[in-house]
Design a protein around this motif. Structure first.
Motif, mmCIF file in Angstrom:
data_model
loop_
_atom_site.group_PDB
_atom_site.id
_atom_site.type_symbol
_atom_site.label_atom_id
_atom_site.label_comp_id
_atom_site.label_asym_id
_atom_site.label_seq_id
_atom_site.Cartn_x
_atom_site.Cartn_y
_atom_site.Cartn_z
ATOM 1 N N GLY A 40 0.710 -1.058 -0.266
ATOM 2 C CA GLY A 40 0.164 -0.032 0.193
ATOM 3 C C GLY A 40 0.738 1.492 0.083
ATOM 4 N N PHE A 41 1.529 1.285 0.155
ATOM 5 C CA PHE A 41 2.791 1.899 0.102
ATOM 6 C C PHE A 41 3.891 2.191 -0.717
ATOM 7 C CE2 PHE A 41 3.058 1.348 5.664
ATOM 8 C CZ PHE A 41 1.608 2.586 5.885
ATOM 9 N N GLY A 42 3.794 1.576 -2.141
ATOM 10 C CA GLY A 42 4.131 1.317 -3.891
ATOM 11 C C GLY A 42 5.570 0.174 -2.858
ATOM 12 N N ALA A 43 5.550 -0.462 -1.985
ATOM 13 C CA ALA A 43 6.587 -1.852 -1.842
ATOM 14 C C ALA A 43 5.828 -2.500 -3.386
ATOM 15 C CB ALA A 43 6.370 -2.755 -0.672
ATOM 16 N N ASN A 44 7.035 -3.264 -3.316
ATOM 17 C CA ASN A 44 6.838 -3.841 -4.501
ATOM 18 C C ASN A 44 6.894 -5.539 -3.984
ATOM 19 O OD1 ASN A 44 7.488 -2.889 -7.249
ATOM 20 N ND2 ASN A 44 9.105 -2.004 -5.934
ATOM 21 N N VAL A 45 6.366 -6.958 -4.721
ATOM 22 C CA VAL A 45 6.643 -8.017 -3.470
ATOM 23 C C VAL A 45 8.030 -8.409 -4.148
ATOM 24 C CG1 VAL A 45 4.049 -8.552 -3.947
ATOM 25 C CG2 VAL A 45 6.119 -9.438 -5.669
ATOM 26 N N GLN A 46 8.299 -9.338 -3.747
ATOM 27 C CA GLN A 46 9.422 -9.586 -3.558
ATOM 28 C C GLN A 46 9.744 -10.869 -4.385
ATOM 29 O OE1 GLN A 46 11.679 -12.715 -0.816
ATOM 30 N NE2 GLN A 46 13.867 -11.022 -0.936
ATOM 31 N N ARG A 47 10.243 -11.440 -5.792
ATOM 32 C CA ARG A 47 9.437 -12.617 -6.914
ATOM 33 C C ARG A 47 10.342 -13.739 -6.278
ATOM 34 N NH1 ARG A 47 9.514 -10.659 -12.890
ATOM 35 N NH2 ARG A 47 11.454 -9.567 -11.870
ATOM 36 N N PRO A 48 10.189 -14.667 -6.120
ATOM 37 C CA PRO A 48 10.427 -16.128 -6.203
ATOM 38 C C PRO A 48 11.454 -16.331 -8.562
ATOM 39 C CG PRO A 48 8.598 -16.343 -6.112
ATOM 40 C CD PRO A 48 7.662 -14.761 -6.504
#
Length: 371
Positions: A257-265
């Motif tokens: 919600g703060f703009g972070a990206n998920v850490q992709r596998p």
């Protein structure tokens, strides 16, 4: 409209990264060709890859001579050669980086494996590599050792994008995700824009099968034989299940919600070690949206030539993956023992490659100085 298996893989949401880099590959135009014809959108490197590239010597002669003329040490020369290669590759991939908003177009470079068990030195090297490459699309590789976990959090907190490498176990993978989230929380508190921080978690696949299959063959029962060559894919599929669970939790969603990206596998070690297995096994059986598959060129070309991409082959197979792991335990193969051994071996092999690289560069510097 005709398509190719690598294009199909990309359309399924898998980013194809090449697991190799050399000065010759950059200068010859081969890397650019793979981008345009094989759907490659990133590159990973490691100490073994650089040892092979630099020991081959092609394209490094002038740079090593220049380092020798100014009295550079072996480690200074390695740092210069590798960061130059990565910087040049970053420039080639920059259009992809820009077009994907920083998701792809990435080039990874690893901290020295000799500091894999030293948190503070890992942090220092990560920052030094990031500053030396000086490109926004570089990823700093940090191994997922116990000492590496706090280094991951600290590096992410500094706003530096990270490729976490040498992940074998689900337990350690959970620690990696937590370290990434901690780093994002600290970065957010420091006022750093989270949208510019990216990370991948490199989960190793084929090495798991190699070790487990050796143990299953030693056991030799029908139950053990039935599990051959199933552990690596099952372990990776359960990693994706854990990824889905962890990034659906409130802690991660608040950061998103703060703009972070998920850490992709990221699926690493995807070249088949057993010639009896299909050469695209660790590609076609690990397809799911939002993942990366980093392939040696042989696997990339095999996938392009005859890979059959049939959509998501992960999320509908969680029950089967759990059954495989349970079956291994039932015949006496404890997956946690396997993964800890593989982590230890992985670090040791990279250290050996690093020492070989030091020896190669030392000889080349002495040869250049004698001319």
């Amino acid at each position: 409209m005709s398509t190719t298996p690598t294009a199909d893989l990309s359309h399924a949401g898998v980013s194809i990264w090449l697991d190799d880099l050399s000065r010759d590959r950059i200068a010859s135009g081969n890397l650019s060709e793979l981008i345009s014809t094989r759907d490659v959108v990133g590159v990973t490197t490691n100490p073994t890859i650089f040892q092979g590239a630099i020991s081959a010597g092609i394209g490094y002669e002038e740079a090593i001579a220049a380092q020798a003329s100014k009295g550079a040490t072996v480690d200074e020369t390695i740092f210069s050669l590798t960061t130059t290669d990565v910087r040049d590759a970053c420039d080639i991939f920059r259009p992809i980086y820009d077009a994907s908003n920083g998701v792809d177009g990435r080039v990874s470079i690893e901290v020295s494996p000799v500091v894999a068990h030293d948190t503070e030195e890992t942090i220092a090297q990560a920052k030094a590599l990031y500053e030396a490459v000086d490109r926004p699309n570089v990823l700093i590789k940090i191994p997922a050792t116990k000492a590496g976990i706090p280094a991951i959090a600290e590096t992410i907190a500094a706003g530096i994008s990270v490729n976490v490498t040498l992940i074998f176990s689900l337990e350690r993978y959970a620690d990696v995700i937590d370290a990434y989230l901690e780093g994002l929380e600290r970065a957010h508190s420091a006022g750093i824009d989270l949208t510019g921080i990216h990370s991948v978690a490199s989960f190793f696949v084929s090495r798991v099968d190699t070790e487990v299959d050796n143990r299953l063959k030693s056991i030799g029962t029908d139950e053990a034989t039935a599990l051959l060559s199933k552990a690596g894919i099952a372990n990776a599929r359960l990693a994706y299940e854990l990824f889905e669970q962890k990034f659906a939790e409130k802690r991660a969603q608040d950061l998103v919600g703060f703009g972070a990206n998920v850490q992709r596998p990221l699926w690493a070690s995807t070249g088949v070690k057993d010639p009896a297995l299909p050469d695209t096994l660790y590609v076609t059986e690990l397809v799911a949206a939002g993942t990366v598959n980093t392939m040696p060129e042989k696997t990339l070309q095999a996938t392009f030539d005859h890979g059959v991409i049939s959509g998501d082959t992960i999320t509908g197979n969680y029950a089967d993956a759990h059954s495989v792991i349970d079956g291994l335990a039932a015949v006496g193969v404890v997956i946690d023992d396997v993964t800890q051994l593989l982590e230890d071996e992985g670090v040791s092999k990279f250290i050996a490659s690093w020492h070989d690289l030091q020896g190669t560069v030392d000889a080349a510097l002495k040869d250049a100085a004698a001319r």
